[in-house]
Design a protein around this motif. Structure first.
Motif, short mmCIF file in Angstrom:
data_model
loop_
_atom_site.label_atom_id
_atom_site.label_comp_id
_atom_site.label_asym_id
_atom_site.label_seq_id
_atom_site.Cartn_x
_atom_site.Cartn_y
_atom_site.Cartn_z
N PRO A 205 0.77 -1.24 0.00
CA PRO A 205 0.00 0.00 0.00
C PRO A 205 0.80 1.30 0.00
O PRO A 205 0.21 2.37 -0.04
CB PRO A 205 -0.80 -0.11 1.30
N GLY A 206 2.14 1.21 0.06
CA GLY A 206 2.91 2.46 0.10
C GLY A 206 2.56 3.28 1.31
O GLY A 206 2.33 2.75 2.40
N GLN A 207 2.46 4.59 1.11
CA GLN A 207 2.27 5.46 2.28
C GLN A 207 0.82 5.80 2.56
O GLN A 207 0.51 6.44 3.55
CB GLN A 207 3.07 6.75 2.11
N LYS A 208 -0.09 5.37 1.69
CA LYS A 208 -1.49 5.78 1.88
C LYS A 208 -2.26 4.70 2.63
O LYS A 208 -2.65 3.69 2.04
CB LYS A 208 -2.13 6.08 0.53
N LEU A 209 -2.49 4.95 3.91
CA LEU A 209 -3.12 3.93 4.76
C LEU A 209 -4.49 4.38 5.26
O LEU A 209 -5.05 3.78 6.17
CB LEU A 209 -2.19 3.59 5.93
N ASP A 210 -5.02 5.44 4.69
CA ASP A 210 -6.35 5.91 5.11
C ASP A 210 -7.42 4.98 4.55
O ASP A 210 -7.17 4.20 3.63
CB ASP A 210 -6.56 7.34 4.62
N GLY A 211 -8.62 5.09 5.11
CA GLY A 211 -9.71 4.17 4.75
C GLY A 211 -9.98 4.13 3.25
O GLY A 211 -10.10 3.05 2.67
N ALA A 212 -10.05 5.30 2.60
CA ALA A 212 -10.41 5.33 1.18
C ALA A 212 -9.32 4.67 0.33
O ALA A 212 -9.63 3.89 -0.58
CB ALA A 212 -10.62 6.78 0.74
N SER A 213 -8.06 4.94 0.65
CA SER A 213 -6.97 4.38 -0.17
C SER A 213 -6.87 2.86 0.02
O SER A 213 -6.66 2.11 -0.95
CB SER A 213 -5.62 5.01 0.22
N VAL A 214 -7.03 2.41 1.26
CA VAL A 214 -6.97 0.97 1.51
C VAL A 214 -8.14 0.29 0.80
O VAL A 214 -7.98 -0.74 0.14
CB VAL A 214 -6.97 0.67 3.03
N HIS A 215 -9.31 0.90 0.89
CA HIS A 215 -10.49 0.31 0.25
C HIS A 215 -10.30 0.20 -1.26
O HIS A 215 -10.59 -0.84 -1.87
CB HIS A 215 -11.73 1.16 0.57
N GLU A 216 -9.76 1.26 -1.85
CA GLU A 216 -9.54 1.25 -3.30
C GLU A 216 -8.64 0.07 -3.71
O GLU A 216 -8.94 -0.65 -4.66
CB GLU A 216 -8.89 2.58 -3.69
N GLY B 119 -0.69 11.08 12.40
CA GLY B 119 -1.93 11.74 11.99
C GLY B 119 -3.08 10.75 12.01
O GLY B 119 -2.87 9.55 12.07
N PRO B 120 -4.31 11.26 11.93
CA PRO B 120 -5.47 10.38 12.05
C PRO B 120 -5.51 9.33 10.96
O PRO B 120 -6.06 8.26 11.14
CB PRO B 120 -6.66 11.34 11.94
N ASP B 121 -4.91 9.60 9.82
CA ASP B 121 -4.95 8.60 8.76
C ASP B 121 -3.72 7.71 8.81
O ASP B 121 -3.48 6.93 7.91
CB ASP B 121 -5.07 9.27 7.40
N GLN B 122 -2.94 7.83 9.89
CA GLN B 122 -1.77 6.99 10.10
C GLN B 122 -0.68 7.22 9.06
O GLN B 122 0.29 6.49 9.00
CB GLN B 122 -2.14 5.50 10.12
N THR B 123 -0.86 8.20 8.19
CA THR B 123 0.24 8.50 7.29
C THR B 123 1.08 9.57 7.96
O THR B 123 0.66 10.17 8.94
CB THR B 123 -0.25 9.03 5.93
#
Ligand code: AMP
Length: 612
Positions: free
Chosen positions: A250-261, A584-588
């Motif tokens: 997943p690289g650096q994007k661990l927020d809900g929308a990026s993981v879902h995508e 941060g809240p999105d863990q990134t």
């Protein structure tokens, strides 16, 4: 008499060799740090990892030298791992969520000679470059065009790889050779290095491949959200190629929308992450009315999984959750909560109670539950004790013998966790030894209360700490961060807990706060909370020591106050332990800028609490 089977050292290079030979065209898909999705295969990763080995040899790396990575989960990071380990060098994974001065300490302590880093972390390295003189080369996991002149002297990975030969000799050394180094988050004293061997990683891989553990197979598509820089991505960078599963990084994007995508676009069937990541995914799915069409199983660990997450996955999305426990010192997987034959016969609600426990040990892990005098305690599911562990992938001593002898006379390592064991062999963590609340000579589990409180529909996060009390020694204080836009009275939370915990476990007070700090590994940072709350006095303590609950006749409603000015982070707290930056809240991470914008908190500032 010795056996007469082949001498086949258990070295991890054989794992990628196997993937290349038998699953060579299986994909490794990465969300690159530069942005685009990059598709490779195990065959290509193998070929490029060999080139990494030659690059390192060309830079003078010898077996045993420490080569660090400061990188997100990507295909390049996997190439770096195998390229380093294949030649007998030691892959030291650096956690970018640590403070700069912690990184300096760790890099110097490990005597890293080369660092392979993502573009994201160049500002961090630029800031500490002159404090890490032992690092001879920094290789940036990108190409010349993206690197530009961001860090003078840094080398572009793609250029080096293109020029190197893919003919490198891997393995051929003793299986007890060091393969990896990972420092513990160091909540007491300096971080300590756990030095994995090829053998320990290989055995951990075999054990975790078991169908009662991670149970992944060739037909799976695996998304390790859990980072390679923390506890080896729970071994998935070994076990996925070992079975030939497709890997999605997943690289650096661990927020809900990026993981879902990624879950949907790549057809992911299996994933692993800490509870906060899953909480964000579930929130995103609910808000966007999203679906999970391929995901079948998630493994959750790192901290206790709240019931609401297990139910959410099961009831709303048909996804099975396996709760697991482990630590850097156990490679990391130590237990998993998959049912045994007796539990499988139970109805779903009864089974759920076992799913919420941390679970049972696989072959290779031995557990012990002891009291403060090291006497064995009963496995009755109620008695708390210190959890000790031994096995071939459990730490024997820390790197450079920091902390001295760490095993007891029977060779067991004290995990620092307080737990119960039940008649099914299921372990349940009730606390960290240092967080357990000692009230009137009895122990109260802070984790159990906060997990229940976190299930309140208005709660976003909850934490419980012990606060000094003149009569009872310590009493629990519940801190709640409400979901955006919510308001609540303290009594709502106390009533929510009523009947779910023993009366004497009931918190003496509830404080609504705007921030529950998470440490560098995404866990609630109790040390920092205790520090922030050090001047707080319980109403029950102020009222003369009565343990009766402080029920104000007029409930104090949560009302946000203007945020106070940010307070700069200080080096260490009073007993020398490290404080953590709050992700941060999105863990990134947003540490890409060397300097904060005007009026903005520095990336590593610690925000003080507001409370009602
Ligand atoms: P680390 O070495 O940073 O991975 O931290 C290991 C610690 O995390 C353990 O000793 C536990 O205190 C905690 N931990 C890991 N998994 C769980 C879990 N499933 N439930 C509760 N605590 C956990």
């Amino acid at each position: 008499m010795q056996g007469l089977m082949q001498d086949w050292p258990l070295t991890v290079d054989k794992i990628l060799n196997h993937a290349q030979a038998w699953h060579g065209d299986r994909e490794v898909v990465s969300r690159s740090v530069e942005g685009p999705i990059v598709r490779t295969t195990y065959a290509q990763i193998h070929e490029r990892a060999k080139r990494v080995s030659n690059v390192l040899i060309g830079l003078g790396m010898q077996p045993g030298d420490r080569v660090a990575t400061l990188a997100w989960n990507t295909g390049r990071h996997i190439e770096a791992w195998y390229g380093i380990m294949g030649i007998g060098a030691v892959c030291h994974t650096l956690n970018p969520r640590l403070f700069a001065e912690q990184l300096v300490y760790i890099i110097n302590h490990a005597e890293d000679k080369v660092i392979l880093t993502d573009l994201t972390f160049l500002p961090i390295l630029a800031g500490i470059r002159d404090q890490i003189p032992g690092v001879k080369h920094i290789i940036v996991l990108s190409d010349e065009a993206n690197l530009g002149d961001q860090l003078p002297g840094a080398l572009a990975y793609e250029t080096l790889i293109a020029e190197a030969s893919s003919d490198a000799k891997w393995g051929g050394f003793d299986e007890n050779t060091a393969a990896g180094l990972c420092y513990t988050s160091g909540t007491t004293g300096n971080p300590k290095g756990v030095l994995y061997s090829h053998r320990s990683n290989f055995i951990h891989t075999l054990v975790t491949m078991g169908s009662d553990v991670l149970g992944i197979k060739a037909t799976d598509t695996v998304l390790p959200v859990v980072p390679m820089f923390h506890a080896n991505a729970w071994g998935l960078a070994f076990s996925a190629p070992a079975v030939g599963a497709k890997l999605v990084m997943p690289g650096q994007k661990l927020d809900g929308a990026s993981v879902h995508e990624l879950l949907e676009s790549e057809g992911v069937t299996f994933s692993a992450a800490v509870p906060t990541v899953w909480q964000m995914l579930l929130q995103h799915l609910r808000a966007s009315k999203g679906k999970l069409t391929t995901l079948k199983r998630v493994v959750i660990g790192g901290s206790a999984v709240p019931e609401s997450i297990v139910r959410g996955f099961r009831d709303e999305f048909g996804v099975d959750v396996t709760h697991a426990w482990g630590m850097t010192e156990t490679s990391p997987l130590g237990t998993q909560a998959t049912p045994n034959a007796a539990i499988e016969q139970m109805d779903p609600e009864a089974q759920l109670q076992f799913k919420l426990k941390q679970g049972r040990p696989p072959l290779g892990i031995q557990l012990k539950l002891v009291d403060d005098e090291d006497k064995d305690l009963p496995h009755d599911g109620h008695t708390f004790g210190r959890l000790k562990v031994s096995g071939p992938f459990v730490v024997g001593q820390y790197f450079k013998a920091e902390g001295g002898k760490i095993l007891d006379d029977e060779g067991y390592f004290d995990t620092g966790d307080v737990a119960t064991l039940d008649e099914h062999g299921f372990m349940q963590i009730t606390d960290r030894a240092k967080d357990v609340i000692k009230s009137g000579g009895e122990w109260i589990s802070s984790i159990e209360i906060e997990n229940l409180a976190a299930g309140h529909p208005k709660a976003e996060l909850a934490a419980v700490i012990g606060v000094a009390h003149p009569k009872w020694d310590e009493r629990p204080l519940l801190l709640v961060k409400l979901k955006a836009g919510e308001a609540a009275a303290k009594e709502e939370f106390l009533q929510f807990l009523d009947g779910k915990i023993a009366k004497w476990w009931m918190p003496d007070d509830v404080a609504f706060v705007d921030d529950i700090p998470l440490g560098a590994t995404g866990k609630i940072d109790k040390k920092l909370i205790r520090d922030r709350m050090k001047d707080y006095v319980l109403p029950t303590a102020a009222a003369g020591g009565s343990a009766a609950l402080a029920m104000s006749p007029e409930p104090k409603i949560y009302a946000p106050e203007p945020a106070p000015a940010p307070v700069a982070h200080h080096d260490h707290d009073d007993d020398g332990a490290w404080l953590h930056w709050t992700p941060g809240p999105d863990q990134t991470l947003d540490r890409t800028r060397a300097e904060p914008a005007e009026g903005e908190a520095p990336a590593d500032a610690v925000r003080p609490f507001r409370r009602s």
